[in-house]
Design an enzyme around this catalytic site. Sequence first.
Site, PDB file in Angstrom:
ATOM      1  N   LYS A  82      29.618 -65.278   5.988  1.00 10.29           N
ATOM      2  CA  LYS A  82      30.201 -64.210   5.154  1.00 10.29           C
ATOM      3  C   LYS A  82      30.628 -63.173   6.142  1.00 10.29           C
ATOM      4  O   LYS A  82      31.674 -62.625   6.184  1.00 10.29           O
ATOM      5  CB  LYS A  82      29.400 -63.877   3.935  1.00 10.29           C
ATOM      6  N   GLY A 100      26.540 -64.545  -0.918  1.00  9.48           N
ATOM      7  CA  GLY A 100      26.003 -65.786   0.152  1.00  9.48           C
ATOM      8  C   GLY A 100      25.496 -66.962  -0.655  1.00  9.48           C
ATOM      9  O   GLY A 100      26.029 -68.053  -0.382  1.00  9.48           O
ATOM     10  N   ARG A 101      24.365 -66.604  -1.325  1.00  9.53           N
ATOM     11  CA  ARG A 101      23.586 -67.685  -2.202  1.00  9.53           C
ATOM     12  C   ARG A 101      24.650 -68.398  -3.382  1.00  9.53           C
ATOM     13  O   ARG A 101      23.962 -69.108  -4.130  1.00  9.53           O
ATOM     14  CB  ARG A 101      22.236 -67.356  -2.470  1.00  9.53           C
ATOM     15  N   GLU A 152      15.856 -65.194  -3.436  1.00 15.83           N
ATOM     16  CA  GLU A 152      16.437 -64.214  -2.738  1.00 15.83           C
ATOM     17  C   GLU A 152      17.015 -63.106  -3.996  1.00 15.83           C
ATOM     18  O   GLU A 152      17.372 -61.941  -3.728  1.00 15.83           O
ATOM     19  CB  GLU A 152      17.709 -64.695  -1.784  1.00 15.83           C
ATOM     20  N   LYS A 177      15.294 -58.487  10.551  1.00 14.66           N
ATOM     21  CA  LYS A 177      16.480 -58.696  11.354  1.00 14.66           C
ATOM     22  C   LYS A 177      16.310 -57.521  12.505  1.00 14.66           C
ATOM     23  O   LYS A 177      16.597 -57.881  13.570  1.00 14.66           O
ATOM     24  CB  LYS A 177      17.672 -58.629  10.654  1.00 14.66           C
TER      25      LYS A 177
HETATM   26  O1  F6P Z   1      19.750 -62.735   5.651  1.00 14.12           O
HETATM   27  C1  F6P Z   1      20.012 -63.179   4.271  1.00 14.12           C
HETATM   28  C2  F6P Z   1      21.457 -63.468   4.291  1.00 14.12           C
HETATM   29  O2  F6P Z   1      22.340 -62.451   4.167  1.00 14.12           O
HETATM   30  C3  F6P Z   1      21.570 -64.365   3.057  1.00 14.12           C
HETATM   31  O3  F6P Z   1      21.780 -63.696   1.833  1.00 14.12           O
HETATM   32  C4  F6P Z   1      23.058 -65.106   3.457  1.00 14.12           C
HETATM   33  O4  F6P Z   1      23.318 -66.162   2.646  1.00 14.12           O
HETATM   34  C5  F6P Z   1      22.508 -65.498   5.199  1.00 14.12           C
HETATM   35  O5  F6P Z   1      21.937 -64.264   5.380  1.00 14.12           O
HETATM   36  C6  F6P Z   1      23.825 -65.798   5.907  1.00 14.12           C
HETATM   37  O6  F6P Z   1      24.754 -64.478   5.878  1.00 14.12           O
HETATM   38  P1  F6P Z   1      26.189 -64.700   6.409  1.00 14.12           P
HETATM   39  O7  F6P Z   1      26.890 -65.980   5.651  1.00 14.12           O
HETATM   40  O8  F6P Z   1      26.715 -63.399   6.432  1.00 14.12           O
HETATM   41  O9  F6P Z   1      26.003 -65.363   7.920  1.00 14.12           O
END
Ligand code: F6P
Length: 548
Positions: free
Chosen positions: A211, A272-273, A358, A513
């Site tokens: 995303k 994302g989820r 989450e 992170k």
């Molecule tokens: O770190 C958690 C998160 O932000 C999730 O919510 C998300 O699904 C995942 O990381 C991956 O994020 P991205 O699609 O931005 O790479």
Amino acid sequence: MNAEGRTALNRTPEWAALKEHREGFGGTGLRELFDADPERGRTYTVRVGDLYIDYSKQLVDAEALRLLRELAVATDVFGQRDAMFRGDRINTTEDRAVLHTALRAPRDAVIEVDGENVVPAVHGVLDKMSGFADRVRSGEWTGHTGKRIKNIVNIGIGGSDLGPAMAYEALRPFTDRGLTVRFVSNVDGADLHEALRDLDPAETLFIVASKTFTTIETITNATSARTWLLDALGDDKAVAKHFVALSTNAEKVTGFGIDADNMFEFWDWVGGRYSMDSAIGLSLMIAIGPDRFRELLDGFHTVDEHFRTAPAEENAPLLLGLLGIWYGNFFDAQSHAVLPYSHYLSKFTAYLQQLDMESNGKSVQKDGTPVEWQTGPVVWGTPGTNGQHAYYQLIHQGTKLIPADFIGFARPVDELSDELKAQHDLLMANFFAQTQALAFGKTASEVREEGVPEELVPHKTFQGNRPTTTILAPELTPSVLGQLIALYEHKVFVQGAVWNIDSFDQWGVELGKVLAKRIEPALTEGADVPGLDPSTRALVADYREMGG
Ligand code: F6P
């Protein structure tokens, strides 16, 4: 009263009434509840789409259900639901709308974000995905050397991995068996290594799913994948035929070297989820084909419509959400097991872990004040009979109350041989046996009647009263999978709405992170990183010494 002018949940009269009812309910057991109402096996059920949901083996009576629904009214669950469907910015800490429901809305629906109907854009991307999926499936889209694409490797993590990976497993019988589809998520180089070691780069398409397109695991793996490809094909131009991106961030995608034409877009109002039915589903769409993918979306939509319109008494996501609240907030249950009796759903619970934990793993309310009540449970589980020979012992006879969902299907998939199809009844005999045993147990006198020596009677006694919901569907089709996922999405929504938390942010993943970024130079260069605590500093030193 908090900043939103809302009475704290645990000070509402509805909460107090539930507490009182729980005290009065005491140890009322399922044998008693069924004796009092033998019809509950038929009446404590609800249908949505193809899903038949039996909650008769739950430790609830009609009054508990009524009071739970009153709590939902008092916390304006339906008002909050309408705000979500309307596109209000209900993800307040990120100031975003939450519109995964728009991803499966029909072409003629109108859903506005900031005055703009987003449905045409949703279908525009779906059409672009369909065209691309058809070209890959038919062999029209070839690799840089002209070879047909035979391998699809999705690189993503969290919501950009779990959804398509889970659905690919779930829908394997519907997939093109000529394609190899793999999912790489872990920044552990072993993941990519194992995924690529037997693949021909000239036949491999990478789908980089992110995303934000800034996620370190994904960008690192995608960079290594590009090196692997270019080492073999020796021409930078190969990237255009072997890499596509799924993202909201066009700038980062083109910065990585992927042509904007090869990007499939989604939007910041898709969490994302909650994104597997957006462009994030491209790998799945290539595997099962656009028509099946649309059946999946229709399945989601069926449950969206049910959640949006069904009265409280028949509203399945509301009911499942409220049952979770009953156990988490009034029985002190800490976890919730999801136990699919389908090998194809082997990744379903892992997917739900992100969706639920989450979303609802929060300890402050929307206005930032601490919650004084339990929020999201630990969600866990693996496919049925395997669990029976591992951890079910604890569910049956341990000291913890673990409410569980049992998911099963009336028919095995078509593709199985007659002999393997015949095993389905055995699988499902286990399915029904377990919920019966969990609910009704076996009393000491029943054990004695079997002639069991007295000293073994306590060991062979089952208390029962382990609550379960049975979810039964005719068959695991794309539509049924969509229905199941939407059921859980909205269940999670209901719980977050009652608990007054923001179910759509995930600030809890940020600190780790940031620290990982800070610690990395200490590992790679032995740099003296300021701010390391004494334990971590010593561990890092040991790590470097051990690693030579
Ligand atoms: O770190 C958690 C998160 O932000 C999730 O919510 C998300 O699904 C995942 O990381 C991956 O994020 P991205 O699609 O931005 O790479």
